[in-house]
Design a protein around this motif. Structure first.
Motif, PDB file in Angstrom:
ATOM      1  N   UNK A  97      75.313  15.496  22.881  1.00 58.49           N
ATOM      2  CA  UNK A  97      75.570  15.047  21.392  1.00 58.49           C
ATOM      3  C   UNK A  97      74.740  15.087  20.364  1.00 58.49           C
ATOM      4  N   UNK A  98      73.394  15.020  20.434  1.00 55.99           N
ATOM      5  CA  UNK A  98      72.325  15.112  19.775  1.00 55.99           C
ATOM      6  C   UNK A  98      72.279  16.611  19.199  1.00 55.99           C
ATOM      7  N   UNK A  99      72.425  17.509  20.106  1.00 57.91           N
ATOM      8  CA  UNK A  99      71.969  18.874  20.016  1.00 57.91           C
ATOM      9  C   UNK A  99      73.336  19.344  18.959  1.00 57.91           C
ATOM     10  N   UNK A 100      74.340  19.139  19.277  1.00 56.27           N
ATOM     11  CA  UNK A 100      75.657  19.175  18.469  1.00 56.27           C
ATOM     12  C   UNK A 100      75.488  18.774  17.023  1.00 56.27           C
ATOM     13  N   UNK A 101      75.177  17.414  17.081  1.00 55.91           N
ATOM     14  CA  UNK A 101      75.151  17.248  15.777  1.00 55.91           C
ATOM     15  C   UNK A 101      73.960  17.682  14.790  1.00 55.91           C
ATOM     16  N   UNK A 102      72.800  17.950  15.517  1.00 60.67           N
ATOM     17  CA  UNK A 102      71.736  18.714  14.838  1.00 60.67           C
ATOM     18  C   UNK A 102      72.238  20.149  14.319  1.00 60.67           C
ATOM     19  N   UNK A 103      72.923  20.933  15.197  1.00 60.04           N
ATOM     20  CA  UNK A 103      73.521  22.096  14.773  1.00 60.04           C
ATOM     21  C   UNK A 103      74.515  21.908  13.763  1.00 60.04           C
ATOM     22  N   UNK A 104      75.319  21.091  13.541  1.00 63.64           N
ATOM     23  CA  UNK A 104      76.312  20.910  12.464  1.00 63.64           C
ATOM     24  C   UNK A 104      75.533  20.521  11.263  1.00 63.64           C
ATOM     25  N   UNK A 105      74.583  19.685  11.211  1.00 63.09           N
ATOM     26  CA  UNK A 105      73.853  19.490  10.166  1.00 63.09           C
ATOM     27  C   UNK A 105      72.968  20.962   9.763  1.00 63.09           C
ATOM     28  N   UNK A 106      72.525  21.305  10.605  1.00 61.03           N
ATOM     29  CA  UNK A 106      71.583  22.663  10.200  1.00 61.03           C
ATOM     30  C   UNK A 106      72.508  23.505   9.490  1.00 61.03           C
ATOM     31  N   UNK A 107      73.771  23.883  10.351  1.00 60.99           N
ATOM     32  CA  UNK A 107      74.760  24.775   9.828  1.00 60.99           C
ATOM     33  C   UNK A 107      75.224  24.469   8.345  1.00 60.99           C
ATOM     34  N   UNK A 108      75.373  23.332   8.038  1.00 67.85           N
ATOM     35  CA  UNK A 108      75.863  22.923   6.847  1.00 67.85           C
ATOM     36  C   UNK A 108      74.869  23.211   5.578  1.00 67.85           C
ATOM     37  N   UNK A 109      73.632  22.860   6.142  1.00 69.52           N
ATOM     38  CA  UNK A 109      72.529  23.054   5.011  1.00 69.52           C
ATOM     39  C   UNK A 109      72.166  24.462   5.002  1.00 69.52           C
ATOM     40  N   UNK A 110      72.564  25.465   5.807  1.00 71.08           N
ATOM     41  CA  UNK A 110      71.918  26.810   5.772  1.00 71.08           C
ATOM     42  C   UNK A 110      73.194  27.622   5.073  1.00 71.08           C
ATOM     43  N   UNK A 111      74.314  27.070   5.204  1.00 68.42           N
ATOM     44  CA  UNK A 111      75.438  27.809   4.903  1.00 68.42           C
ATOM     45  C   UNK A 111      75.206  28.453   3.296  1.00 68.42           C
ATOM     46  N   UNK A 112      75.148  27.646   2.391  1.00 71.82           N
ATOM     47  CA  UNK A 112      74.928  28.386   1.164  1.00 71.82           C
ATOM     48  C   UNK A 112      73.805  29.352   0.877  1.00 71.82           C
ATOM     49  N   UNK A 113      72.696  29.138   1.612  1.00 67.83           N
ATOM     50  CA  UNK A 113      71.517  30.089   1.631  1.00 67.83           C
ATOM     51  C   UNK A 113      71.856  31.426   2.314  1.00 67.83           C
ATOM     52  N   UNK A 114      72.806  31.403   3.218  1.00 63.63           N
ATOM     53  CA  UNK A 114      73.209  32.591   4.049  1.00 63.63           C
ATOM     54  C   UNK A 114      74.401  33.249   3.441  1.00 63.63           C
ATOM     55  N   UNK A 115      75.089  32.432   2.609  1.00 59.44           N
ATOM     56  CA  UNK A 115      76.431  33.021   2.172  1.00 59.44           C
ATOM     57  C   UNK A 115      76.382  34.478   1.512  1.00 59.44           C
ATOM     58  N   UNK A 116      75.396  34.359   0.532  1.00 59.10           N
ATOM     59  CA  UNK A 116      75.131  35.311  -0.339  1.00 59.10           C
ATOM     60  C   UNK A 116      74.548  36.651   0.195  1.00 59.10           C
ATOM     61  N   UNK A 117      73.618  36.395   1.016  1.00 61.48           N
ATOM     62  CA  UNK A 117      73.227  37.473   1.770  1.00 61.48           C
ATOM     63  C   UNK A 117      74.220  38.254   2.888  1.00 61.48           C
ATOM     64  N   UNK A 118      75.084  37.379   3.341  1.00 57.33           N
ATOM     65  CA  UNK A 118      76.225  38.051   4.085  1.00 57.33           C
ATOM     66  C   UNK A 118      77.396  38.593   3.283  1.00 57.33           C
ATOM     67  N   UNK A 119      77.857  38.043   1.946  1.00 53.85           N
ATOM     68  CA  UNK A 119      78.783  38.330   1.269  1.00 53.85           C
ATOM     69  C   UNK A 119      78.368  39.283  -0.007  1.00 53.85           C
ATOM     70  N   UNK A 120      77.176  39.014  -0.345  1.00 55.13           N
ATOM     71  CA  UNK A 120      76.858  39.881  -1.306  1.00 55.13           C
ATOM     72  C   UNK A 120      77.125  39.166  -2.770  1.00 55.13           C
ATOM     73  N   UNK A 121      76.701  39.725  -3.916  1.00 51.15           N
ATOM     74  CA  UNK A 121      77.131  38.944  -5.117  1.00 51.15           C
ATOM     75  C   UNK A 121      77.865  39.854  -5.935  1.00 51.15           C
ATOM     76  N   UNK A 122      79.018  39.289  -6.624  1.00 51.81           N
ATOM     77  CA  UNK A 122      80.004  40.038  -7.189  1.00 51.81           C
ATOM     78  C   UNK A 122      79.243  41.013  -8.487  1.00 51.81           C
ATOM     79  N   UNK A 123      79.590  42.323  -8.305  1.00 53.78           N
ATOM     80  CA  UNK A 123      79.173  43.155  -9.351  1.00 53.78           C
ATOM     81  C   UNK A 123      77.785  43.692  -8.941  1.00 53.78           C
TER      82      UNK A 123
END
Length: 429
Positions: A97-123
Motif C-alpha cells: 500500500x505504501x509503495x502504490x501510494x508513493x508511486x501515485x503521488x510521485x507520478x502526479x507530481x512528475x506528470x507536468x514536468x514530463x508532459x512537455x518533453x514527451x509531447x513537445x511544445x506547440x509550434x
C-alpha cells in the motif's frame, strides 16, 4: 543523493530506477496506443495528471517492487536470493500500500514536468526541445552512474576485505634467509611478498575486521556486494555464500605462527652463517641479535616482541640440527638401511631439539606452510654441511656438557634434600 557514501547510493538506486523505467515506459506506451496513439493531440487522459500520472505511478509502485526489483538486482550483481527477499518484504500489505501510494503521488507530481518533453511544445520542433532535454538528462545520468571513481556499495567498516588484500591480512614478519632481511611472508600465498610495511598494512585491515566481528555473530566477506546485502538486506546471505566468508586469524594465532617461524629461520641463519665464517661462535651470536633486533624494530608497538634470552641455547641446538641434517644427507632413508645406532642417535637429537625449541619445524613433512622447515630452507640454500665425523665430535661435546649439567642439577637437588632433612632434624631438637 547520488553523492552519499561517495556514490554508493547510486549503486542501490540504479536497479530500482531501471525497474521503474521499464514499468512506467511500458504502461505509458500501452495507454498511449489505447487512446489513439501519438497522433492524437487532444488526448485528455494523457494530459490529465491525476489520471495518467497517478495511474502510471501507482502501477509502477505495485508492479516494479513485486516483480522486477529482485530479478534485476540478481542479474546486475550476480546475487541469488534477492527476489525471495523482495517477495518477503512485499508480502506485508502495508508495504504494498505504501509503495502504490508513493508511486501515485510521485507520478502526479512528475506528470507536468514530463508532459512537455514527451509531447513537445506547440509550434516548436520536437528535436529542438525534447531532443535537447534527452541529451542533457542522458549526460547527467552517465555522470551520476559511471563518471566518478571509487563508487561502491555502502558497507560497515571491516565487513569486506578485497580478495587482493588477503595476502596481506594473513601475513607475518619473517627473516628471509635468501635475502638476509626481514620481510612480509603471506600465509595465504606461502611466500615472501615484500617489505615489512606490507604486513603492517595487512594487520591494520585485519584489526578493523576484528572490531567489526567482536562480540557478535557477524562475518566478513571477500565480495563487496554480498557484504552489502548481508549488512543491510538479508542476514541469511552468509548461509548462501559460505565460500566468500573470510576467516581472519586472531592476533594470538599469528603471533604463535610468527614465533615458530622465527625460531626456525634463526636456526637456519645461524647454520648458514657458520659455513661462511671461521669464528662460528661469535658470528652466530651476532646473527641472532641482528635478526631479533630487526624483527622487534619492525614489530614495534604490536604483539610479538622477542627476547634475546629465548635464544641462549640456540648454539647447542644448531649443533644437533647440523648433525641431524648431515645424517639425512649422508644416509637418505630411501637408499640406505638404517642401523639401530643411527635410529637411537636420531631420536636423541630430535628430543634434544624439541625439548629446547618445541615450536621449531625440523622436517619438510612437518610443514604447515611451504619452505617453512629447516630441512626445506637448507635444501633451497644448497647447504652441503660439514663432514659427518666433525659434526659428531661437536655433538659429543654438546652432549657431554648437557649430561654434566643434568647430573649437576640432580646432585644439587639431592644435596639440598639432605641438607633440608638435617636442618629439620636439628630444629626438632
Amino acid at each position: 543523493m547520488p553523492k552519499l557514501y561517495h556514490g554508493g547510493v547510486t549503486s542501490i538506486i540504479l536497479p530500482f530506477a531501471i525497474s521503474n523505467a521499464i514499468v512506467a515506459g511500458s504502461l505509458y506506451g500501452m495507454l498511449d496506443l489505447a487512446t489513439g496513439g501519438p497522433n492524437n493531440n487532444n488526448n485528455k487522459i494523457l494530459q490529465t495528471p491525476w489520471i495518467c500520472g497517478s495511474g502510471i505511478g501507482g502501477g509502477v509502485g505495485y508492479i516494479a517492487p513485486n516483480y522486477l526489483y529482485g530479478p534485476i538486482m540478481e542479474s546486475m550483481y550476480g546475487l541469488d536470493g534477492l527476489t525471495q527477499s523482495m517477495n518477503t518484504i512485499m508480502s506485508y500489505s502495508m508495504t504494498t500500500e505504501l509503495s502504490v501510494v508513493t508511486g501515485m503521488v510521485a507520478g502526479t507530481l512528475l506528470h507536468p514536468m514530463l508532459y512537455y518533453p514527451i509531447h513537445g511544445i506547440k509550434g516548436q520542433k520536437w528535436q529542438y526541445f525534447s531532443g535537447s532535454a534527452l541529451c542533457i538528462t542522458s549526460a547527467a545520468l552517465a555522470y551520476v552512474y559511471y563518471g566518478r571513481e571509487n563508487v561502491g556499495l555502502p558497507i560497515p567498516d571491516g565487513s569486506f576485505i578485497d580478495s587482493n588484500k588477503m595476502a596481506l591480512v594473513d601475513s607475518v614478519l619473517r627473516y628471509n634467509n635468501t635475502t638476509n632481511a626481514v620481510e612480509t611472508y603471506s600465509l595465504e600465498k606461502e611466500k615472501f611478498i615484500g617489505s615489512p610495511t606490507q604486513c603492517i598494512e595487512g594487520q591494520r585491515i585485519a584489526d578493523t575486521s576484528r572490531s567489526y566481528t567482536a562480540n557478535s555473530n557477524k562475518v566478513v566477506f571477500d565480495d563487496r556486494v554480498i557484504a552489502f546485502v548481508y549488512a543491510w538486506w538479508d542476514a541469511k546471505a552468509k548461509d548462501r555464500y559460505p565460500e566468500h566468508i573470510v576467516n581472519i586469524k586472531s592476533q594470538d594465532e599469528l603471533h604463535q605462527i610468527q614465533n615458530s617461524m622465527t625460531y626456525t629461520d634463526v636456526a637456519v641463519a645461524t647454520i648458514l652463517s657458520a659455513d661462511k665464517e671461521s669464528d662460528n661462535q661469535a658470528n652466530s651470536k651476532d646473527v641472532v641479535m641482528n635478526i631479533i633486533n630487526n624483527l622487534n624494530t619492525q614489530n614495534e608497538g604490536r604483539q610479538g616482541q622477542l627476547k634475546s634470552t629465548s635464544f641462549k641455547q640456540l648454539e647447542d641446538v644448531t649443533v644437533a640440527i647440523e648433525l641431524l641434517m648431515t645424517m639425512k644427507i649422508d644416509q637418505p632413508s630411501s637408499t640406505t638401511t638404517k642401523t639401530h645406532d643411527d635410529d637411537a642417535l636420531r631420536q636423541t637429537l630430535e628430543q634434544f631439539i624439541k625439548k629446547r625449541y618445541p615450536t621449531l619445524t625440523l622436517y619438510t613433512l612437518e610443514e604447515q606452510y611451504k619452505d617453512e622447515s629447516v630441512e626445506s630452507q637448507l635444501k633451497n640454500a644448497k647447504w652441503i654441511g660439514s663432514e659427518y665425523t666433525d659434526a659428531v665430535k661437536r655433538w659429543t661435546h654438546v652432549h657431554e656438557k648437557e649430561t654434566y649439567r643434568i647430573w649437576r642439577n640432580r646432585s644439587l637437588i639431592v644435596v639440598s634434600g639432605i641438607l633440608l632433612s638435617i636442618a629439620g632434624s636439628l630444629l626438632q631438637r
